[in-house]
Design a protein around this motif. Structure first.
Motif, PDB file in Angstrom:
ATOM      1  N   PRO A  98     -31.134 -27.852  -0.700  1.00 34.43           N
ATOM      2  CA  PRO A  98     -31.239 -27.045   0.130  1.00 34.43           C
ATOM      3  C   PRO A  98     -30.427 -25.562  -0.350  1.00 34.43           C
ATOM      4  O   PRO A  98     -29.296 -25.811  -0.762  1.00 34.43           O
ATOM      5  CB  PRO A  98     -30.726 -27.491   1.400  1.00 34.43           C
ATOM      6  CG  PRO A  98     -30.913 -28.788   1.304  1.00 34.43           C
ATOM      7  CD  PRO A  98     -30.806 -29.427  -0.264  1.00 34.43           C
ATOM      8  N   VAL A  99     -30.945 -24.574  -0.228  1.00 37.38           N
ATOM      9  CA  VAL A  99     -30.257 -23.128  -0.824  1.00 37.38           C
ATOM     10  C   VAL A  99     -30.491 -22.143   0.203  1.00 37.38           C
ATOM     11  O   VAL A  99     -31.701 -22.105   1.016  1.00 37.38           O
ATOM     12  CB  VAL A  99     -31.049 -22.847  -2.200  1.00 37.38           C
ATOM     13  CG1 VAL A  99     -30.217 -21.517  -2.226  1.00 37.38           C
ATOM     14  CG2 VAL A  99     -30.955 -23.831  -3.158  1.00 37.38           C
ATOM     15  N   THR A 100     -29.380 -21.518   0.900  1.00 38.70           N
ATOM     16  CA  THR A 100     -29.587 -20.477   1.744  1.00 38.70           C
ATOM     17  C   THR A 100     -30.039 -19.541   0.967  1.00 38.70           C
ATOM     18  O   THR A 100     -29.270 -18.811   0.201  1.00 38.70           O
ATOM     19  CB  THR A 100     -28.104 -20.314   2.496  1.00 38.70           C
ATOM     20  OG1 THR A 100     -27.918 -21.594   3.266  1.00 38.70           O
ATOM     21  CG2 THR A 100     -28.445 -19.360   3.495  1.00 38.70           C
ATOM     22  N   ARG A 101     -31.149 -18.743   1.325  1.00 41.16           N
ATOM     23  CA  ARG A 101     -31.442 -17.375   0.681  1.00 41.16           C
ATOM     24  C   ARG A 101     -31.822 -16.287   1.862  1.00 41.16           C
ATOM     25  O   ARG A 101     -32.356 -16.739   2.815  1.00 41.16           O
ATOM     26  CB  ARG A 101     -32.760 -17.676  -0.288  1.00 41.16           C
ATOM     27  CG  ARG A 101     -32.468 -18.750  -1.321  1.00 41.16           C
ATOM     28  CD  ARG A 101     -33.884 -18.914  -2.121  1.00 41.16           C
ATOM     29  NE  ARG A 101     -33.676 -19.570  -3.484  1.00 41.16           N
ATOM     30  CZ  ARG A 101     -34.037 -20.951  -3.638  1.00 41.16           C
ATOM     31  NH1 ARG A 101     -34.593 -21.585  -2.329  1.00 41.16           N
ATOM     32  NH2 ARG A 101     -33.980 -21.513  -4.741  1.00 41.16           N
ATOM     33  N   ALA A 102     -31.649 -15.137   1.206  1.00 46.90           N
ATOM     34  CA  ALA A 102     -32.090 -14.021   2.391  1.00 46.90           C
ATOM     35  C   ALA A 102     -33.542 -13.547   1.526  1.00 46.90           C
ATOM     36  O   ALA A 102     -33.324 -12.450   1.284  1.00 46.90           O
ATOM     37  CB  ALA A 102     -30.969 -13.059   2.416  1.00 46.90           C
ATOM     38  N   ILE A 103     -34.482 -14.294   1.806  1.00 46.24           N
ATOM     39  CA  ILE A 103     -35.749 -13.938   1.437  1.00 46.24           C
ATOM     40  C   ILE A 103     -36.937 -14.021   2.577  1.00 46.24           C
ATOM     41  O   ILE A 103     -36.697 -14.532   3.477  1.00 46.24           O
ATOM     42  CB  ILE A 103     -36.376 -14.865   0.341  1.00 46.24           C
ATOM     43  CG1 ILE A 103     -36.317 -16.032   0.722  1.00 46.24           C
ATOM     44  CG2 ILE A 103     -35.371 -14.766  -0.992  1.00 46.24           C
ATOM     45  CD1 ILE A 103     -36.980 -17.064  -0.534  1.00 46.24           C
ATOM     46  N   THR A 104     -38.014 -13.491   2.531  1.00 47.16           N
ATOM     47  CA  THR A 104     -39.114 -13.486   3.370  1.00 47.16           C
ATOM     48  C   THR A 104     -40.408 -13.910   2.816  1.00 47.16           C
ATOM     49  O   THR A 104     -40.757 -13.165   1.719  1.00 47.16           O
ATOM     50  CB  THR A 104     -39.087 -11.929   4.021  1.00 47.16           C
ATOM     51  OG1 THR A 104     -37.792 -11.442   4.427  1.00 47.16           O
ATOM     52  CG2 THR A 104     -40.037 -11.958   5.273  1.00 47.16           C
ATOM     53  N   PHE A 105     -41.036 -14.854   3.523  1.00 48.19           N
ATOM     54  CA  PHE A 105     -42.293 -15.115   3.200  1.00 48.19           C
ATOM     55  C   PHE A 105     -43.415 -14.381   4.126  1.00 48.19           C
ATOM     56  O   PHE A 105     -43.249 -14.651   5.367  1.00 48.19           O
ATOM     57  CB  PHE A 105     -42.638 -16.535   3.239  1.00 48.19           C
ATOM     58  CG  PHE A 105     -41.684 -17.377   2.343  1.00 48.19           C
ATOM     59  CD1 PHE A 105     -42.252 -17.503   1.136  1.00 48.19           C
ATOM     60  CD2 PHE A 105     -40.424 -17.733   2.631  1.00 48.19           C
ATOM     61  CE1 PHE A 105     -41.680 -18.360  -0.144  1.00 48.19           C
ATOM     62  CE2 PHE A 105     -39.863 -18.487   1.652  1.00 48.19           C
ATOM     63  CZ  PHE A 105     -40.213 -18.722   0.331  1.00 48.19           C
ATOM     64  N   VAL A 106     -44.042 -13.677   3.718  1.00 50.47           N
ATOM     65  CA  VAL A 106     -45.210 -12.877   4.393  1.00 50.47           C
ATOM     66  C   VAL A 106     -46.438 -13.133   4.225  1.00 50.47           C
ATOM     67  O   VAL A 106     -47.041 -13.358   3.180  1.00 50.47           O
ATOM     68  CB  VAL A 106     -44.972 -11.166   4.039  1.00 50.47           C
ATOM     69  CG1 VAL A 106     -45.922 -10.331   4.982  1.00 50.47           C
ATOM     70  CG2 VAL A 106     -43.514 -10.938   4.218  1.00 50.47           C
ATOM     71  N   SER A 107     -47.178 -13.224   5.659  1.00 45.94           N
ATOM     72  CA  SER A 107     -48.511 -13.596   5.575  1.00 45.94           C
ATOM     73  C   SER A 107     -49.386 -12.607   4.828  1.00 45.94           C
ATOM     74  O   SER A 107     -49.237 -11.337   5.274  1.00 45.94           O
ATOM     75  CB  SER A 107     -48.913 -13.861   7.012  1.00 45.94           C
ATOM     76  OG  SER A 107     -48.384 -15.228   7.519  1.00 45.94           O
ATOM     77  N   ALA A 108     -50.373 -12.757   3.935  1.00 46.56           N
ATOM     78  CA  ALA A 108     -51.012 -11.776   3.024  1.00 46.56           C
ATOM     79  C   ALA A 108     -52.232 -11.886   3.570  1.00 46.56           C
ATOM     80  O   ALA A 108     -53.243 -10.702   2.957  1.00 46.56           O
ATOM     81  CB  ALA A 108     -50.633 -11.832   1.515  1.00 46.56           C
ATOM     82  N   ILE A 109     -52.737 -12.653   4.455  1.00 43.69           N
ATOM     83  CA  ILE A 109     -54.100 -12.799   4.978  1.00 43.69           C
ATOM     84  C   ILE A 109     -53.908 -13.274   6.359  1.00 43.69           C
ATOM     85  O   ILE A 109     -53.083 -14.027   6.860  1.00 43.69           O
ATOM     86  CB  ILE A 109     -54.725 -13.880   4.321  1.00 43.69           C
ATOM     87  CG1 ILE A 109     -56.216 -13.513   4.884  1.00 43.69           C
ATOM     88  CG2 ILE A 109     -54.443 -14.780   4.147  1.00 43.69           C
ATOM     89  CD1 ILE A 109     -57.270 -14.504   3.744  1.00 43.69           C
ATOM     90  N   GLY A 110     -54.850 -12.739   7.528  1.00 44.21           N
ATOM     91  CA  GLY A 110     -54.948 -13.199   8.725  1.00 44.21           C
ATOM     92  C   GLY A 110     -55.037 -14.532   9.089  1.00 44.21           C
ATOM     93  O   GLY A 110     -55.098 -15.238   7.967  1.00 44.21           O
ATOM     94  N   GLY A 111     -55.039 -14.892  10.221  1.00 45.43           N
ATOM     95  CA  GLY A 111     -55.029 -16.300  10.684  1.00 45.43           C
ATOM     96  C   GLY A 111     -56.404 -16.901  11.196  1.00 45.43           C
ATOM     97  O   GLY A 111     -57.197 -15.712  11.419  1.00 45.43           O
TER      98      GLY A 111
END
Length: 286
Positions: A98-111
């Motif tokens: 486990p690593v604490t990161r200040a990153i963002t995973f963004v959806s690049a396609i709709g649902g």
């Protein structure tokens, strides 16, 4: 200790991130393959996993090397644009330290309700954020719409624009590669009919990238009616992302992988050693 006891302890240690079990491909062979891919296709990295007989095990093996690769790449303030598909979904299943990161995973396609959890970009983003640290951002739009006019209207929506603009600024993109056939995931999800798939094949489409953007063997956008109905990043937008990691483990996708490499979009390809060798052979003839 008995073997079952050791097995249970190893399983618990792996789940808690104490032990990290890795299966590596032959270093010399992998290095030679990577150099040839760099020379032919201009990519930066080729990640090859050990070949497995079982398709699920093969997908898991490729996902494991991508997870390890991401652990070395991810840094604070990064944005990762995320596509859809089983190969990408499998990455989050590999437990690491486990690593604490200040990153963002963004959806690049709709649902899509028909896609299911393992095929939905939103669900994958949330699982990746839990695995690697950081947060996730959902693209509040359907993946597929009825026609190009509806797509244009949704693409102009402020909420949709905000998320897609963030995905366009991504440092890394995780995308899948699909093959065009009547038994594809897109047909099973009800996105396209078998007749539409058959017509697209006759028009020269042999694969798709990130669930849409149908391409020909030459790596060009295929002129098919199915284009222009999906809410998400386009090939041109993906090309502007510094590191596009394409993941494809199935041997049935070899032609589609070759076509995707020829688009000039891919920076890093993750597949199996056998797939990589076959792609080189096919490239010499197709």
């Amino acid at each position: 200790m008995s073997r079952p006891t050791i097995s249970k302890l190893l399983k618990r240690a792996r789940e808690e991130g104490i032990v990290d079990i890795r299966v590596r491909a032959r270093p010399a062979a992998a290095a030679a393959l990577e150099q040839e891919f760099q020379r032919r296709f201009g990519i930066a990295r080729l990640l090859t996993a050990v070949d497995q007989r079982d398709q699920d095990a093969q997908r898991d093996s490729v996902a494991a090397i991508v997870a390890m690769h991401l652990d070395t790449l991810l840094q604070d303030e990064m944005i990762i644009a995320v596509g859809m598909g089983r190969n990408i979904a499998a990455i989050a299943s590999h437990i690491g330290v486990p690593v604490t990161r200040a990153i963002t995973f963004v959806s690049a396609i709709g649902g899509s309700m028909r896609a299911g959890e393992h095929m939905s970009s939103d669900h994958i983003c949330r699982r990746l954020a839990a695995r690697f640290g950081g947060e996730s951002e959902t693209l509040y739009a359907p993946a597929l719409v009825a026609d190009a006019q509806m797509r244009r209207a949704l693409m102009a929506n402020d909420v949709v624009q905000h998320t897609l603009n963030r995905a366009r600024r991504a440092d890394i993109a995780l995308i899948g590669i699909g093959d065009v056939n009547e038994d594809s995931n897109m047909v099973r999800m009800g996105w396209f009919s078998p007749a539409e798939i058959a017509a697209s094949k006759l028009a020269g489409a042999i694969g798709d990238m990130m669930g849409y953007d149908f391409i020909t063997i030459a790596g060009k956008v295929a002129d098919v009616p199915m284009q222009g109905r999906v809410i998400g990043l386009s090939l041109d937008e993906l090309r502007r992302i510094p590191n596009v990691i394409a993941i494809a483990s199935e041997s049935t996708k070899i032609v589609a992988i070759l076509a995707a490499l020829r688009t000039g979009t891919i920076t890093t390809l993750a597949t199996t050693e056998a797939n990589a060798r076959t792609i080189l052979e096919l490239d010499a003839t197709a």
